[in-house]
Design an enzyme around this catalytic site. Structure first.
Site, PDB file in Angstrom:
ATOM      1  CB  CYS A  66     -26.645 -34.284  -7.632  1.00  0.00           C
ATOM      2  SG  CYS A  66     -28.357 -34.143  -7.111  1.00  0.00           S
ATOM      3  CE1 TYR A 201     -27.822 -36.014   0.202  1.00  0.00           C
ATOM      4  CE2 TYR A 201     -29.211 -37.806  -0.595  1.00  0.00           C
ATOM      5  CZ  TYR A 201     -28.199 -36.874  -0.814  1.00  0.00           C
ATOM      6  OH  TYR A 201     -27.581 -36.812  -2.037  1.00  0.00           O
TER       7      TYR A 201
END
Length: 343
Positions: A66, A201
């Site tokens: 992440c 994203y």
């Protein structure tokens, strides 16, 4: 997408895109600040006296995959806080049950504090009625037995300020002798976030052509702009590596291996940029950085965890990049975080 609802795990509640097909990132939930933190002006919060900085009291839950959790690992390493703040690492693969602990897997650990099977158990421990996504990083207070904060940018600032006396004396913020200010760092972090950090994203999870096109245009306009800025300065803000560089690094280091292909950010590779690519190598070669990068975890997570994007779960093999190649960025001056000299 999956989340907690009133303390119960649900797999059918959280919509990641709006009616126009644009990705919408949910807000983080736990937003307390360690006592002694320098809270940025844009944050409506005050340090909480319940949470006193102390070595051995706090624990980070992270994923190497992440980019948001990676920010906190980088700060912990560069600031020499490894002995002050312990870490548990979740499995890079995230299924219907959310982030899980797989200590038998290379690079992963058990939950060192509570022996949990899933990260969501920590969220429910902190708030039995929690309604929220379960994300990393998590900063946990062992004394109060609760989550202090799960917003990466805020944890980053706490590590830089509240824990300053517990590390090696290095800094990720401009000092009094620098022409730049902390406000300049905050401005850069904000400027990077929407088009670049979140932009990949927005592109990858878009469910309409219009939303995707807008994200791609924003992303590459920003990358082009920062490539120009870095032509004659080594770091983003002032003469030293700051939190702003950390926030850009965690996206750039994943870009060519993951975002370019998996999230269809394929207008250009980072390694094709004249300045962003040497800048990325410069940061990677900074002592304390490379050991926080686990490309195997990064690639496994993205290619196997988003079945709506890559349903086959096949992990792309390329490109083969040399992050250790010479970068020649020292000629621009500036310096990386260095431990304070012993008295």
């Amino acid at each position: 997408m999956n989340q907690l609802v009133n303390g119960e795990w649900r797999t059918d509640t959280y919509e990641a895109t709006d009616e126009e097909g644009a990705f919408q990132r949910g807000e983080t939930t736990f937003r307390n600040w360690i006592a002694g933190s320098d809270v940025p002006e844009h944050v409506d919060a005050e340090p909480d006296e319940r949470f006193q900085p102390a070595a051995g009291r706090y624990h980070l839950y992270v994923s190497y995959a992440c980019p948001w959790a990676h920010r906190t690992l980088l700060a912990r390493s560069l600031l020499g806080l490894e002995d002050a703040i312990s870490v548990s690492v979740v499995d890079p693969w995230r299924g219907e049950d959310g982030w899980q602990f797989s200590p038998e897997k290379d690079g992963c650990t058990r939950d060192h504090l509570r022996g949990s099977d899933y990260l969501r158990e920590l969220y429910v421990e902190a708030d039995p009625d929690a309604t929220c996504r379960v994300t990393v990083p998590v900063l946990w207070d062992e004394e109060e037995e609760t989550i202090v904060n799960n917003e990466s940018r805020e944890i980053l600032r706490m590590l830089s300020t509240a824990f300053a006396d517990l590390g090696n004396g290095a800094s990720l913020l401009p000092d009094a002798d620098d022409d730049a200010t902390v406000a300049d760092v905050d401005e850069a972090i904000t400027d990077i976030y929407e088009p670049i950090n979140n932009g990949v994203y927005r592109a990858g999870f878009a469910t309409s052509q219009e939303a995707y096109d807008e994200a791609i245009d924003d992303l590459f306009e920003a990358l082009d702009r920062y490539d120009e800025r870095l032509a004659d300065q080594r770091y983003l803000v002032g003469d030293s590596l700051t939190e702003a560089d950390i926030c850009l690094f965690t996206t750039l280091v994943r870009f060519d291996q993951v975002y370019h292909t998996h999230f269809m950010c394929n207008r250009k590779f980072v390694h094709q940029y004249d300045n962003l690519w040497p800048y990325l190598r410069d940061l990677y070669q900074t002592p304390g950085v490379a050991e926080t990068v686990d490309m195997a975890h990064i690639k496994e997570h993205y290619y196997t965890t988003h079945p709506d994007v890559t349903p086959s779960g096949i992990v792309a093999r390329g490109p083969d990049l040399d992050f250790e190649a010479s970068h020649d960025r020292e000629r621009l001056g500036g310096e990386a975080p260095t431990p304070a000299a012993d008295d």
